[in-house]
Design a protein around this motif. Structure first.
Motif, short mmCIF file in Angstrom:
data_model
loop_
_atom_site.label_atom_id
_atom_site.label_comp_id
_atom_site.label_asym_id
_atom_site.label_seq_id
_atom_site.Cartn_x
_atom_site.Cartn_y
_atom_site.Cartn_z
N VAL A 1 0.84 -1.20 0.00
CA VAL A 1 0.00 0.00 0.00
C VAL A 1 0.87 1.25 0.00
N TYR A 2 1.92 1.24 0.81
CA TYR A 2 2.82 2.40 0.90
C TYR A 2 3.56 2.62 -0.43
N ILE A 3 3.92 1.52 -1.07
CA ILE A 3 4.60 1.63 -2.38
C ILE A 3 3.66 2.23 -3.42
N ALA A 4 2.40 1.78 -3.39
CA ALA A 4 1.41 2.30 -4.34
C ALA A 4 1.16 3.79 -4.09
N LEU A 5 1.03 4.18 -2.84
CA LEU A 5 0.81 5.59 -2.50
C LEU A 5 2.01 6.45 -2.91
N PHE A 6 3.20 5.92 -2.67
CA PHE A 6 4.42 6.64 -3.08
C PHE A 6 4.43 6.85 -4.59
N PHE B 1 4.34 10.44 -6.48
CA PHE B 1 5.52 10.73 -7.29
C PHE B 1 5.14 11.06 -8.73
N MET B 2 4.25 10.27 -9.31
CA MET B 2 3.85 10.51 -10.70
C MET B 2 3.08 11.82 -10.84
N GLU B 3 2.24 12.12 -9.84
CA GLU B 3 1.44 13.35 -9.90
C GLU B 3 2.33 14.59 -9.83
N THR B 4 3.41 14.51 -9.08
CA THR B 4 4.29 15.68 -8.92
C THR B 4 5.46 15.67 -9.89
N GLY B 5 5.88 14.49 -10.33
CA GLY B 5 7.09 14.40 -11.13
C GLY B 5 6.90 14.29 -12.63
N LEU B 6 5.71 13.90 -13.07
CA LEU B 6 5.45 13.70 -14.49
C LEU B 6 4.19 14.45 -14.89
N VAL B 7 4.33 15.47 -15.71
CA VAL B 7 3.19 16.34 -16.03
C VAL B 7 2.04 15.60 -16.69
N VAL B 8 2.31 14.49 -17.35
CA VAL B 8 1.24 13.75 -18.00
C VAL B 8 0.30 13.09 -16.98
N PHE B 9 0.73 13.05 -15.72
CA PHE B 9 -0.10 12.48 -14.66
C PHE B 9 -0.60 13.54 -13.69
N ALA B 10 -0.71 14.78 -14.17
CA ALA B 10 -1.15 15.89 -13.32
C ALA B 10 -2.57 15.70 -12.82
N PHE B 11 -3.34 14.84 -13.50
CA PHE B 11 -4.73 14.60 -13.12
C PHE B 11 -4.86 13.71 -11.89
N LEU B 12 -3.80 13.03 -11.50
CA LEU B 12 -3.86 12.13 -10.35
C LEU B 12 -4.13 12.91 -9.07
N PRO B 13 -4.76 12.27 -8.07
CA PRO B 13 -5.05 12.98 -6.82
C PRO B 13 -3.77 13.25 -6.04
N ALA C 1 -5.86 9.09 2.89
CA ALA C 1 -5.03 7.98 3.38
C ALA C 1 -4.76 8.17 4.87
N SER C 2 -4.56 9.42 5.28
CA SER C 2 -4.35 9.72 6.70
C SER C 2 -5.63 9.51 7.49
N THR C 3 -6.77 9.84 6.86
CA THR C 3 -8.07 9.59 7.50
C THR C 3 -8.27 8.10 7.70
N LEU C 4 -7.93 7.33 6.68
CA LEU C 4 -8.06 5.87 6.75
C LEU C 4 -7.13 5.29 7.81
N VAL D 1 6.51 8.74 3.61
CA VAL D 1 6.24 8.22 2.26
C VAL D 1 5.76 9.34 1.36
N PHE D 2 4.79 10.10 1.82
CA PHE D 2 4.27 11.22 1.04
C PHE D 2 5.31 12.31 0.85
N PHE D 3 6.07 12.57 1.91
CA PHE D 3 7.08 13.64 1.85
C PHE D 3 8.14 13.35 0.78
N PHE D 4 8.73 12.17 0.84
CA PHE D 4 9.80 11.84 -0.11
C PHE D 4 9.27 11.63 -1.52
N ALA D 5 8.04 11.13 -1.65
CA ALA D 5 7.45 10.96 -2.98
C ALA D 5 7.28 12.31 -3.66
#
Length: 213
Positions: A27-32, A36-48, A56-59, A75-79
């Protein structure tokens, strides 16, 4: 079929919790990867982005041991931090592409550099809190040749505040009885709200391309 879909949406926690327990550390790998893709690759800017951090923190507050907030935060910080850095490096090397030189003239590039020399720090730091836009800021920062050390300092501060604020609010939110009893409805509602900007932008471009405006 409709009744089954409505039941599924209104009882998401019954499916999410076993899924999280089954996946374990994956789960942590998937969240990372998503952040990462949302912030690092502009083609994935639509990701949450912040919505994923928040829920995830609520869960984590609801599940207890299944998701650990102490692991989620780094995980979120380094991603996000690594994603922004990669995006910056991509932007810094865009000038090598003929397509880039075609659409960005020397005059526009000069103006972008002047802007980031003056306002780059606050743009990088506070731009992190603007959905969609935050994915393009590191790219433009690199293209405008913003000082790398300056970018790293303000990016680190922006990411740190973004993650800590989103995680803290989400974790506190998840401890409320009302949220725990209505988590599925709240999750679906926020999910629908979060995609509205993307839908509006897509509709605008669709209408514009068809020359209705």
């Amino acid at each position: 079929m409709i009744s089954n879909v409505l039941y599924f949406l209104s009882h998401l926690q019954l499916y999410l919790l076993p899924l999280v327990e089954t996946l374990g550390g994956w789960v942590y790998i998937a969240l990372f990867a998503i952040v990462f893709m949302e912030t690092g690759l502009v083609v994935f800017a639509f990701l949450p982005g912040e919505s994923l951090v928040f829920f995830a923190s609520t869960l984590a507050a609801i599940t207890g041991s299944s998701l650990d907030i102490k692991i989620l935060v780094p995980v979120f910080f380094f991603a996000a931090l690594i994603g922004d850095t990669v995006n910056y490096e991509i932007g810094r090397n865009l000038h090598r592409l003929p397509l880039f030189r075609k659409f960005l003239s020397a005059e526009k590039l000069s103006k972008a550099r002047a802007y980031f020399e003056k306002h780059g720090g606050k743009t990088v730091m506070f731009g992190r809190f603007i959905p969609l836009i935050r994915t393009f800021i590191p790219l433009i920062s690199g293209s405008a040749r913003m000082d790398y050390k300056r970018f790293c300092i303000y990016n680190l501060l922006g990411v740190l505040i973004w993650v800590v604020l989103g995680s803290s609010l989400g974790y506190f939110f998840g401890q409320l009885d009302f949220v725990q009893n209505n988590f599925s409805v709240i999750l679906v509602s926020f999910g629908l709200i979060s995609i509205i900007p993307g839908i509006m932008i897509s509709l605008y471009h669709l209408i514009r391309n068809r020359q209705f405006i």
